[in-house]
Design a protein around this motif. Structure first.
Motif, mmCIF file in Angstrom:
data_model
loop_
_atom_site.group_PDB
_atom_site.id
_atom_site.type_symbol
_atom_site.label_atom_id
_atom_site.label_comp_id
_atom_site.label_asym_id
_atom_site.label_seq_id
_atom_site.Cartn_x
_atom_site.Cartn_y
_atom_site.Cartn_z
ATOM 1 N N ALA A 1 1.222 8.865 0.823
ATOM 2 C CA ALA A 1 1.339 8.178 2.111
ATOM 3 C C ALA A 1 2.103 9.052 3.103
ATOM 4 O O ALA A 1 3.166 9.591 2.760
ATOM 5 N N LYS B 1 5.027 5.336 5.505
ATOM 6 C CA LYS B 1 6.106 4.867 4.631
ATOM 7 C C LYS B 1 7.231 4.233 5.439
ATOM 8 O O LYS B 1 7.820 3.228 5.031
ATOM 9 N N LYS C 1 0.803 5.600 -2.900
ATOM 10 C CA LYS C 1 2.172 5.722 -2.383
ATOM 11 C C LYS C 1 2.689 7.161 -2.373
ATOM 12 O O LYS C 1 3.456 7.543 -1.474
ATOM 13 N N ASP C 2 2.275 7.985 -3.315
ATOM 14 C CA ASP C 2 2.788 9.358 -3.380
ATOM 15 C C ASP C 2 2.172 10.260 -2.306
ATOM 16 O O ASP C 2 2.702 11.351 -2.044
ATOM 17 N N ARG D 1 0.824 -1.210 0.000
ATOM 18 C CA ARG D 1 0.000 0.000 0.000
ATOM 19 C C ARG D 1 0.863 1.267 0.000
ATOM 20 O O ARG D 1 0.651 2.178 -0.796
ATOM 21 N N ALA D 2 1.860 1.301 0.896
ATOM 22 C CA ALA D 2 2.634 2.526 1.084
ATOM 23 C C ALA D 2 3.775 2.695 0.092
ATOM 24 O O ALA D 2 4.170 3.826 -0.218
ATOM 25 N N LEU D 3 4.297 1.590 -0.438
ATOM 26 C CA LEU D 3 5.489 1.677 -1.280
ATOM 27 C C LEU D 3 5.247 1.359 -2.747
ATOM 28 O O LEU D 3 6.067 1.740 -3.596
ATOM 29 N N ASP D 4 4.155 0.676 -3.065
ATOM 30 C CA ASP D 4 3.943 0.227 -4.448
ATOM 31 C C ASP D 4 2.613 0.639 -5.064
ATOM 32 O O ASP D 4 2.508 0.736 -6.291
ATOM 33 N N ASP D 5 1.594 0.851 -4.261
ATOM 34 C CA ASP D 5 0.263 1.135 -4.787
ATOM 35 C C ASP D 5 0.267 2.505 -5.471
ATOM 36 O O ASP D 5 0.406 3.534 -4.801
#
Length: 357
Positions: free
Chosen positions: A106, A111, A103-104, A95-99
């Motif tokens: 979060a 993160k 992600k932008d 969710r936090a690093l790839d979605d």
């Protein structure tokens, strides 16, 4: 005339007997077979002897059906701890690093928690102390604003992804198949079972729906929810209308671990369990609560992840846990020795693969 009537009755009875013999609908079905995916083992013998005893009306240990309460942890107890950690940790990392939809935007602390998970999984970096709470606060923020239906769809979409470290299985299919037979066995013997997990309640509900566990049988970590138009107004002062949804907020209510599991069981079930199943120190309090039942005979079980051929396991840690559980008086289930299969046919363990960052 009486003799003729008697003979006719006999002939008719024989005729019916012959019909019944040839009619499949009158054939007695074979007894249901349980535990086909288990090897005969100490833990299984203990469970079957226990259930036979407490469901026997002539036994001094007989338990009324309404009091046959069993509690089950989820991750590592009947759902795999994959990749190589909890489903909800994996999903937060994504969710936090790839979605791309999130992600932008979060928050930094979300993160950071996600990066802690990624570093742990990919590099073996130790998770920070009390990471269970750090994750809980981050997860509350990461999904805030979603309706319950949107969150359910999000969980199921992630669960449909192939399970990293395995072939032939998605995350949502990663149930320990022998443990599903325990649910079936207990249900047929009049037990009511509850999932009592440290994972988010709504994640648990989404995952166990496919194996027929009703949402009202799930207790887990909770975040506060609100009506979509309630804003910050107190619920006792606000009346939602028919067009509103229930949404998740970023406020954590409870992380359902250790004694919090006991408090939640007490509040939501209202009865002390007689059976309890777990796999970690987070389940000890729940087990001890079960064993404290003064009214009925009880039994508790701990699974040990000691199979590094069919699953990803830390054997040294597994051995330490087994010794600890036996000393505590818990019954131990060995995944290596007691399970004929773990995830079922067609599933094999592979190495982990990670995309380039």
């Amino acid at each position: 005339m009486k003799k003729l009537h008697f003979l006719l009755v006999i002939v008719f009875a024989v005729f019916l007997s012959g019909c019944n013999k040839d009619n499949p609908s009158h054939v007695t079905p074979p007894a249901k077979e349980y535990f086909t995916l288990w090897n005969q083992c100490e833990a299984l013998t203990v469970l079957q002897d226990y259930v036979a005893d407490v469901t026997n009306p002539d036994s001094p240990n007989y338990i009324k059906e309404e009091d046959r309460i069993a509690t089950f942890d989820m991750d590592g107890t009947f759902v795999g701890e994959l990749y190589p950690t909890y489903f909800e940790y994996n999903m937060l990392e994504y969710r936090a690093l790839d979605d791309p939809s999130y992600k932008d935007k979060a928050p930094d602390d979300v993160k950071e928690a996600a990066q802690n998970i990624r570093d742990f999984v990919r590099n073996g970096t130790k998770l920070p102390d009390h990471f269970d709470m750090k994750h809980a606060y981050a997860a509350a923020k990461a999904y805030a604003g979603m309706t319950l239906a949107e969150f359910d769809a999000y969980v199921k979409a992630y669960a449909a992804l192939p399970a990293n470290g395995f072939s032939g299985m998605t995350y949502g299919q990663s149930f320990y198949k022998p443990m599903l037979e325990v649910f079936d066995y207990l249900k047929d013997n009049g037990f009511t079972f509850y999932v009592v997990s440290g994972s988010d309640r709504f994640i648990c509900r989404s995952l166990v729906e496919s194996i027929g566990i009703e949402p009202n049988r799930v207790i887990g970590m909770d975040v506060r929810c609100r009506s979509s138009k309630q804003n910050l107004e107190a619920g006792v002062n606000f009346t939602m209308n028919k067009e509103e949804d229930i949404i998740r907020t970023d406020e954590l209510i409870i992380k359902n671990l250790k004694t919090n599991k006991v408090l939640q069981i007490s509040q939501e079930i209202g009865k002390v369990p007689v059976l309890s199943f777990g796999n970690s120190s987070g389940d000890e309090a729940m087990h001890n609560y079960c064993l404290s039942n003064q009214k009925y005979r009880t039994a508790v079980f701990m699974l040990v992840a000691d199979d590094d051929v069919r699953d990803h396991a830390n054997l040294d840690e597994g051995a330490k846990r087994e010794a600890k559980w036996r000393k505590a008086g818990y019954n131990v289930i060995s995944m290596k020795n007691d399970f004929k299969t773990i995830y079922g046919d067609g599933v094999t363990m592979t190495s982990f693969t990670f995309p380039a960052e």
